[in-house]
Each structure stands twice: as structure tokens, then as C-alpha cells.
Design a protein around this motif. Structure first.
Motif, short mmCIF file in Angstrom:
data_model
loop_
_atom_site.label_atom_id
_atom_site.label_comp_id
_atom_site.label_asym_id
_atom_site.label_seq_id
_atom_site.Cartn_x
_atom_site.Cartn_y
_atom_site.Cartn_z
N SER B 46 0.84 -1.21 0.00
CA SER B 46 0.00 0.00 0.00
C SER B 46 0.86 1.25 0.00
N ASP B 166 -5.80 -0.75 -4.66
CA ASP B 166 -5.23 -1.30 -3.41
C ASP B 166 -6.23 -2.27 -2.78
N GLU B 167 -6.03 -3.53 -3.02
CA GLU B 167 -6.91 -4.59 -2.52
C GLU B 167 -8.38 -4.25 -2.74
MG LIG Z 1 -2.16 -2.76 2.24
#
Ligand SMILES: [Mg+2]
Ligand SMILES: Nc1ncnc2c1ncn2[C@@H]1O[C@H](COP(=O)(O)OP(=O)(O)O)[C@@H](O)[C@H]1O
Lengths: 221, 247
Positions: B46, B166-167
Motif C-alpha cells: 500500500s 489497493d486490494e
Molecule cells: Mg495494504
């Protein structure tokens, strides 16, 4: 008993003066509430700059004016400033005292509101190119205000009540005028009138506050 | 002439106080490439993404996106960020606005579109994520999958050159993951350059051009999905792949 506290003749006689007091109380509220909200917003926006050089003086400022009794502050401004060569008059002194005192309270409420908005909101806004200020204005503040609406209203209620402090520095608001009428008529009826009027203008706000608080509770569940 | 990378990050270090989170990461991404970033939790995935659009300030290194030096103080960062879409794990939709309002905000305030123009563009973007009929719903009235698709629409409406994910599906119920991956797949088909942090291995196998494995603040190895998944060169990669495949 009724003759003493609820004398009809006196109600009629005192009506104009009490009404002019009511009008001034409303006027005063319409000035000091926005002034306090404005001051509070500025304080909260400054607090959102997390720089220590801003943060510490700001905290000292807010603490100081929240700890300072508003009546003492008002009297100090009214009676003290003339000695510094500054004669401001009761109305201006009330405005300044409220700006300092209630602004600090509003400031803490706004700050709590801003803190309640998750940081991801700002990040999403900034990732689309919004500036820090735009993110604050369009994304954070609307949510912040909604989150602390009951507290803002509750504080506003206190502010309206506190306008009666103006009577101490001869601002002709409701309490002051009622006392004038009382001393002219040698009868407490005008004070009772003032009490009833305060209740009548504040009660709807109290009801509204209850509803907001209940809704906030329900929303949290 | 050498092919220019659209994303060019070099020597990225990031410290959080005493924590050394990125320890010299180089990442180059070609135009139209889809790069998958995998790695254990806390490895810095991240943080790396957030350094690319400068949500996080790298401690050192350089980031150039679409020819713009992201770390140059003279760069208009707000202008530059329009060209880099970002989608978050927790969607981060504005709850006080409708889906349409979420998409139009930056179109109006950053891209300078009129309300009418912004509405038209936003509706087009919502249509691309299959949510044209949800324009007037607030995030609270949408499922997680729909919210994430609105978040994607919010980014693509600005016509970014690169998209960072991000995910994007980690917070979703399993049955809603597919709809978001479907949107990402269609985005890929339009030639969007994408950097995706995710553990959706199936999607990675089908769609990714390259998989990057990160561990402990460094890129350990990278390569085509088949190579990384079937035949990793490093023990740490092998261990990690084994771990997530057992799930
Ligand atoms: Mg992360
Ligand atoms: N804002 C921050 N302040 C302090 N530490 C952070 C911050 N953001 C991330 N970290 C730390 O940096 C490390 C890497 O985090 P992150 O990039 O989120 O990893 P990943 O996305 O791979 O799980 C973690 O140890 C995390 O706790």
C-alpha cells in the motif's frame, strides 16, 4: 398571588418594553450565534493543520476561553477596556465576549466533527486531485457538521440563554427590559413575562434537539 | 528509441519514524500493462502505491508518471493526480452524496467541467461500471460491490492514464467480488495501465502481464504470472504462494 405575579394591567403596560427586549434578544442571538459559529469554524480549521506551532497556541487559546467564566469576561471587557482607552459599549462587549467564549466551544465541537470523518475520505478526495481546502469544504465539513449537529444545536441553546448576560452591561435585551419594567411598576410580573418568553422561544429548540439526539442514537445502532 | 515507461519509480525509500517500510523499490510499468503486486501483509504494498500518487511522501527516490515528476515541488500535484486513479480497499465513497455526486465532484472542482458536462461524463462512467441505474443512490443504499464500482467510476471519469488498485476486493463478500473483477477486466480491455495490489490469483493468472512479489519493503522477484506462481525463484516467494493457495 395572581395579582402579584400575573397582573393583567401590568402585562398590558409592560408589553411594549418587554417586546422590545425580546426583539433585542433575538437580534443579539442572530449576531452572536453566527459570530460564534464563524469563530469556531476558524479555530477548527486551524486545528486541522496539525503543526505544533499552530496546535499548541490554539489549544491554549481554546482552553483559556472555555475556562474563563463568560460573565467575568464580559464585565472585564466592559469595565476594564475603558481604562485602556477603549470605550466599546455594552453591545460590542457582548459580541466580543461571545466570539471568544462560545467560539471556543463551537470550535471544539467542529474539531470533534472533523476528527470523526475517516481519513480515507480525504485520501479519496485528494487522489482525484482536490486540494486540501476543497477536500475540507466538499467532503469533510458536510459530514463533520452532520455528525455533530446535536452538539451544535445544544451549544446554540446555551448561547441564546447566555445572551441574558447582556443585561449586566445594560444591553436592552429581554431580561434587562423586564427588570426595567419591574422597577417602574414595582411588580414582578414583567420578570414572569420574560421567563415565559424565554421558555417559549427555547422550548422548540429543545424539542428539536431531542429528536436529533434520538435520531443520532438510532443511526448508531 | 527506448520505450518510455508510463510509471517510473526509482530507489523509493519510505520511513515512518523508526520504521523502514520501503527499502529501495524500483518499479517501471509500460503503457497498457497490468502489473499485479503481491506480498505478505505489512510488506509495503500500500505504501508503494501511495508513493506513486504522493498520498505518501517518499523519504527518497524518484517517481515519474506519464512524464510528470511527481516529487518535484514545482509540480501541480492536484493536476497530476487527476491522471492517476486510485481505488481503495474500503471504497471511501462520500456518504453524503449520491453515486452521481461522488463522480461529478472532481470533474467539476478539479477538471473544471460545468454541471451539465460533469453529469454527462459521470453518467457515462457509471454506465461503464454497469451502474447507470444507480446514479441517484447514496453509498448507504448500495452493496459493497456496487460501492466499489462507483469508486472505480469516480476515478475513470477523470480519464486517468494509470489506475492504482489497493486490494479492491478484500472488503467484499465473496459473491460480490466477481462483479468488481469484471469491471477491472473490461477496463483492462480498453488498454488502461493498471497496478493492482490483490491476492485474487485467478484474476492475476488471466489478466496480469506481470506479477511483482514484495517482501519486507523490497521487490523480491517479478515475472509473468505463470513463472511466479508455478516456478518462483525465491524461497520466500514459494512460501508465500503456497500459503495463499492453501486458503
Ligand atoms: Mg495494504
Ligand atoms: N501512516 C503510517 N504510519 C506509520 N506506519 C505505517 C503507516 N502506514 C503504514 N505503516 C506501516 O508500514 C508497513 C507497511 O504497511 P503497508 O504499506 O500498508 O503494507 P501492506 O499494504 O503490504 O500490507 C506496516 O508495518 C505498517 O504498519
Amino acid at each position: 398571588m395572581i395579582q402579584t405575579f400575573f397582573n393583567l394591567d401590568i402585562i398590558v403596560a409592560a408589553w411594549p418594553i418587554v417586546m422590545s427586549g425580546l426583539w433585542n434578544t433575538i437580534l443579539l442571538s442572530l449576531i452572536v450565534v453566527p459570530l460564534g459559529l464563524f469563530g469556531g469554524l476558524i479555530l477548527a480549521l486551524l486545528a486541522s493543520i496539525r503543526h505544533p506551532l499552530v496546535r499548541w497556541p490554539l489549544m491554549a487559546w481554546v482552553d483559556f476561553f472555555r475556562a474563563f467564566p463568560p460573565l467575568v469576561l464580559l464585565v472585564l471587557l466592559f469595565a476594564g477596556l475603558p481604562f485602556a482607552g477603549l470605550e466599546l459599549g455594552g453591545f460590542a462587549c457582548v459580541a466580543i465576549a461571545f466570539f471568544l467564549n462560545t467560539g471556543s466551544y463551537y470550535g471544539e465541537i467542529f474539531r470533534a466533527g472533523i476528527d470523526s470523518v475517516p481519513n480515507g475520505q480525504v485520501e479519496a478526495a485528494r487522489s482525484t486531485g482536490l486540494s486540501r481546502m476543497q477536500a475540507m469544504r466538499y467532503v469533510v465539513l458536510p459530514q463533520a457538521v452532520r455528525n455533530v449537529l446535536p452538539d451544535l444545536l445544544s451549544n446554540t441553546l446555551e448561547v441564546v440563554k447566555l445572551t441574558s448576560l447582556g443585561s449586566v452591561v445594560a444591553v436592552p435585551e429581554l431580561l434587562y427590559e423586564a427588570r426595567q419594567a419591574q422597577s417602574l411598576t414595582y411588580n414582578p410580573t414583567p420578570i414572569v413575562m420574560a421567563a415565559v418568553i424565554y421558555f417559549l422561544i427555547l422550548w422548540p429548540l429543545v424539542r428539536l434537539l431531542s429528536r436529533l439526539e434520538n435520531r443520532a442514537l438510532a443511526g448508531r445502532r | 528509441m527506448v520505450q518510455k515507461h508510463i510509471v517510473e519509480a526509482r530507489g523509493i525509500h519510505k520511513h515512518f519514524g523508526p520504521l523502514h517500510v520501503l527499502k529501495g523499490v524500483d518499479l517501471q510499468v509500460d503503457e497498457r500493462e497490468l502489473v499485479f503486486v503481491i506480498g505478505p501483509s505489512g510488506s509495503g504494498k500500500s505504501t508503494l502505491l501511495r508513493c506513486l500518487n504522493r498520498l505518501e511522501e517518499p523519504s527518497s527516490g524518484s517517481v515519474v508518471v506519464d512524464g510528470i515528476d511527481m516529487l518535484d515541488p514545482k509540480t501541480d500535484i492536484n493536476h497530476a493526480r487527476q491522471r492517476i486513479g486510485m481505488v481503495f480497499q474500503s471504497f471511501n465513497l462520500y456518504p453524503h452524496m449520491t453515486a452521481l455526486g461522488n463522480v461529478t465532484l472532481a470533474l467539476r472542482k478539479v477538471a473544471g467541467k460545468s454541471r451539465a458536462e460533469a453529469d454527462t461524463l459521470a453518467r457515462k462512467a457509471l454506465e461503464r461500471v454497469g451502474l447507470a441505474d444507480r446514479a441517484d443512490h447514496t453509498p448507504g443504499q448500495l452493496s459493497g460491490g456496487q460501492q466499489q464500482r462507483v469508486a472505480i467510476a469516480r476515478s475513470i471519469a477523470l480519464e486517468p492514464r494509470v489506475m492504482l488498485f489497493d486490494e479492491p476486493t478484500s472488503a467484499l463478500d465473496p459473491e460480490l467480488v466477481g462483479s468488481v473483477l469484471e469491471v477491472m477486466r473490461s477496463l483492462r480491455e480498453t488498454g488502461m495501465t493498471m497496478i493492482v495490489v490483490s491476492h485474487e490469483m485467478g484474476f492475476a493468472r488471466n489478466a496480469a502481464d506481470r506479477v511483482v512479489f514484495m517482501d519486507d519493503g523490497l521487490i523480491v522477484e517479478q515475472g509473468p504470472p505463470a513463472a511466479i506462481f508455478e516456478n518462483p525463484a525465491h524461497e520466500r516467494t514459494r512460501a508465500f504462494i503456497g500459503q495463499i493457495q492453501r486458503h
